[in-house]
Write an enzyme that holds these catalytic residues in place. Sequence first.
Site, PDB file in Angstrom:
ATOM      1  N   ILE A 458      45.797  26.502  57.603  1.00 28.20           N
ATOM      2  CA  ILE A 458      45.981  27.994  57.293  1.00 28.20           C
ATOM      3  C   ILE A 458      44.834  28.061  56.904  1.00 28.20           C
ATOM      4  O   ILE A 458      44.638  29.254  55.537  1.00 28.20           O
ATOM      5  CB  ILE A 458      47.576  28.438  56.929  1.00 28.20           C
ATOM      6  CG1 ILE A 458      48.031  27.678  55.747  1.00 28.20           C
ATOM      7  CG2 ILE A 458      48.157  27.160  57.791  1.00 28.20           C
ATOM      8  CD1 ILE A 458      48.614  27.948  54.897  1.00 28.20           C
ATOM      9  N   THR A 460      43.640  25.516  53.989  1.00 28.70           N
ATOM     10  CA  THR A 460      44.042  24.565  53.334  1.00 28.70           C
ATOM     11  C   THR A 460      43.754  24.144  52.790  1.00 28.70           C
ATOM     12  O   THR A 460      43.427  23.565  52.421  1.00 28.70           O
ATOM     13  CB  THR A 460      45.776  24.951  53.156  1.00 28.70           C
ATOM     14  OG1 THR A 460      46.553  24.493  53.973  1.00 28.70           O
ATOM     15  CG2 THR A 460      46.432  25.892  52.511  1.00 28.70           C
ATOM     16  N   ARG A 613      49.710  12.438  43.757  1.00 30.90           N
ATOM     17  CA  ARG A 613      48.499  12.008  44.082  1.00 30.90           C
ATOM     18  C   ARG A 613      47.156  12.938  44.754  1.00 30.90           C
ATOM     19  O   ARG A 613      47.898  14.039  45.464  1.00 30.90           O
ATOM     20  CB  ARG A 613      48.263  11.054  44.845  1.00 30.90           C
ATOM     21  CG  ARG A 613      46.726  10.876  45.084  1.00 30.90           C
ATOM     22  CD  ARG A 613      47.274   9.123  45.571  1.00 30.90           C
ATOM     23  NE  ARG A 613      45.892   8.832  45.613  1.00 30.90           N
ATOM     24  CZ  ARG A 613      45.397   7.338  46.975  1.00 30.90           C
ATOM     25  NH1 ARG A 613      46.151   7.916  48.046  1.00 30.90           N
ATOM     26  NH2 ARG A 613      44.661   6.912  47.643  1.00 30.90           N
ATOM     27  N   LYS A 685      52.215  14.924  46.492  1.00 31.75           N
ATOM     28  CA  LYS A 685      53.585  16.354  45.997  1.00 31.75           C
ATOM     29  C   LYS A 685      52.966  17.771  46.837  1.00 31.75           C
ATOM     30  O   LYS A 685      51.723  18.113  47.234  1.00 31.75           O
ATOM     31  CB  LYS A 685      53.605  16.589  45.087  1.00 31.75           C
ATOM     32  CG  LYS A 685      54.191  15.140  43.901  1.00 31.75           C
ATOM     33  CD  LYS A 685      54.299  15.964  42.933  1.00 31.75           C
ATOM     34  CE  LYS A 685      54.992  17.225  42.360  1.00 31.75           C
ATOM     35  NZ  LYS A 685      55.951  16.632  40.982  1.00 31.75           N
ATOM     36  N   GLU A 689      51.310  26.536  46.471  1.00 34.61           N
ATOM     37  CA  GLU A 689      52.073  27.757  46.342  1.00 34.61           C
ATOM     38  C   GLU A 689      52.710  27.860  44.881  1.00 34.61           C
ATOM     39  O   GLU A 689      52.692  28.509  43.622  1.00 34.61           O
ATOM     40  CB  GLU A 689      53.561  27.791  47.324  1.00 34.61           C
ATOM     41  CG  GLU A 689      53.444  28.278  48.107  1.00 34.61           C
ATOM     42  CD  GLU A 689      54.974  28.573  49.126  1.00 34.61           C
ATOM     43  OE1 GLU A 689      54.629  29.902  49.449  1.00 34.61           O
ATOM     44  OE2 GLU A 689      55.441  28.223  48.947  1.00 34.61           O
TER      45      GLU A 689
END
Lengths: 722, 160
Positions: A458, A460, A613, A685, A689
């Site tokens: 998207i 990212t 990481r 992780k 957001e």
Amino acid sequence: MSPLIGRAVPRVDGHAKVTGGARYAADTHVPGVTYGTLATSTIARGTITTIDTTLAQAVPGVIAVFTHLTMPRLVTPPSPYPKGFVPLQDATIHHNGQPVAYVVAQTLEQAQEAAALIDVRYHAEPAKVAIDDAPGEEFLPPPGPEGPQEFVHGDPAAGLANAHKKVDATYSSPVHHHNPIETSATVAVWDGDQLTLHESTQSISLTQQIVAQALSVPQNTIRVLTPFLGGGFGSKAPVWPHTLLTAAVARQLRKPVKLVLTRAQMYTSSGHRAEFRQQVTVGAAKDGTLTAIVNISNQQLSRTEQRVFNTSESSWMVYGCPNIHAKQLGVRLDLPTPHFMRSPEGPALVGLEMALDELSYELGMDPVALRLKNYTDLNPENGQKIGNQNLPECLKLAGDAFGWSRRNPTPRSMRDGNELIGWGMATEAHSYHARASSAWVQIDTDGHALARCGTQDIGTGTYTVMTQVTAEALGMPMNSVRFELGDTNFPAAGFSAASVTVSSVSGSVDKAARAARDAVIALAVADPHSPLHGAAPDRIVTEHGFLFLTDDRTRRDSYQGVVSRHGKPVEATGSFLNVPGYTTGASFIEVRVDPWLGRVRVTRAVAAYDIGRVMNHRTARSQVLGGMIWGVGYALTEHTMIDRHTARIVNPNLSGYLVPVNADAPKIEAFFVDKPDPTSPVGAKGFGEAPITGVPAAISNAIYHATGRRIRDLPITQDKLL
Amino acid sequence: MRVNVTINGDQRQADDVWEGESLLYMLRERLGLPGSKNACEQGECGSCTVYLDDVPVCACLVAAGQCQGREVRTVEGLAAGDDLDPVQRSFVEAGAVQCGFCTPGLVVAAHDLLRRVPEPSDPEIREALAGNLCRCTGYEKILDAVRLAATRQASGAEAR
């Protein structure tokens, strides 16, 4: 060899994007394509009494005009379809901007001209569009996707009664719109009973599922393609009516149909961040230990859907407090269904972090010290540790880099000439979800690898990061690996929202690549022509496309050698379900305020996060920079204005809805704790957001420090500081 | 109507063009050049920026018919084959590209800036790119990209 994961490699899709070669949904060329356009309602509540399409039908080039009287019947899909109804199925109007007709013509101009000639008459009823229009109508919605709407821990009333100092204040923010630069687009192409959808979506698999439900066709007859997406920020994660309608009219007409929402239609067709109001009451003992957190919010819901997304998890996941009460009320208004927008947990945190700043002044305590005093990594719901969380380290990293220790806490104490300078901070926090994903990796006889997963990029950096993950797991250079996504023919993955993509997809891609590598190693040791013949597989490592014996690196083979002797490609799949988690960080902000004009500039921002990481320092940093500018918009400029008399959006465009521009961007520094998360095969992780969530509060807190004015109603526009 | 126009050096012809049709629509829907993006349709976002006779314009605000006999250069016409223009290369290397939807317009606007002002100051870069909205990057890397491209062009070896 230094690992590929973490390296700040440039985007692998960069070349396509700077040359105009990247193909987004609306760029799809389909021979014989026809153009769809929506006519939308001009009232917010009521019924259509008559609809006359005579003039529209007569426009040259018009192929069809569908209204609620002529539209093919569709099934309203169940949740997660967010709308609760499908337009053009009956005469009821639930919000302004609801489709009332779908026009298809040979060209877009013809379709638009025809849409303007449709004569719709309504029986209009009074509409409510603001929380203030519906006092007393708030209610506790049923449990949503993230659990119950109320959380009580300990005895909040007693905690407040025993507090040495208390803050009790109301904070509010208006409707926001995602405004991805790409507006939503659908190109529907039927071939017999097979449908191909070129779709701007954050979830190809959800699109396939929801369209199949609406059209009552088997899911496997639909293929959804989204090789590139021009931003989504949540607006393209659900499936909205325009996609269902386009698929249906294309089937009816037996012609390919292309629909591109206009910018104005994006304000009523693809969700928004609901108007939000919260009353936060916090109490603390003399030493700053929190005795109670009470966070009661109210937000807009639509008439047809009551799911709540602006979750208040931060009220109990960040600070260890024995007495907590969080409640999320909703109020039904005559507006489109709100939905998640980048960082839906932000609104609840914004009020909390502003209240804690107020509490720090009541206590005469440094706001960072107040947070360190109360930080927890235990979940009070179950007493379990909340993954690896390093909020104290984030506060230290960012605070030291910012120079927080030099701050004079007295409001209006820092100046530069005429300008007031303010320093503020806030904790950042957002959960990330779990989604199952599968991936497929093939190593070809030429030694190149192809990896596929039905996920999305998207903006990212999925293409880039998953190329890194694949290459590292295989032990190949990146330029020997190609990663493909955005096709429902690939192994399925979840949506790209809720900060889930990297933490979920990296697991399945890693597994598939390792399985393919192990298969090639197995071939090598079994192959009498291989220098590795007869070796123990666990003594073989792979690097740069070669296979080595760990204790005798002169014995080596290559992927190309092994697979070409094998004579056919080697393939493997991998599946993974990630563990959901919580990501925290901290942002420190400097503002400069012109005391005569009330003009605020965010001049400096320093943020630090624990994201496990770091997969790619360049793309991770980009998430911080982008999140920070979203925070600037949230705090200072973004505001969807809705006229309370006509129930219409006043500023459905990019000149009236103020997305931050180049000159609004502060200098930003970003830091990462960069410790692998043990629940993820690659240590990742979810992250996208967490930035933003604390930034509006940090900016507001900085403005208080600069001016002595506590503005609790966002955005903090100039008029509020005069 | 028929429009004859030179696009990226090629003589092109579009038929049945409607009088009110935009250059952007003609490029995207008739001439197979979807690199320039449609994002606001009213000149607010800059995603459709192209050169019209060497002047950057929002292609959504220019009527296709106005381009009769003129030269248009789009994002597709900046690179020489696989050899990227320094501005394009800098956007990739500086990390100025995320979702990529604003990128075509930004690349053309930055390309124009560096032709006019080879070594722009930061305020000059911000001013020149003020009409190009980006929702992903936070703009910082876009500034880095323009600075990098300026340095490359100043070094001469890579300017063209």
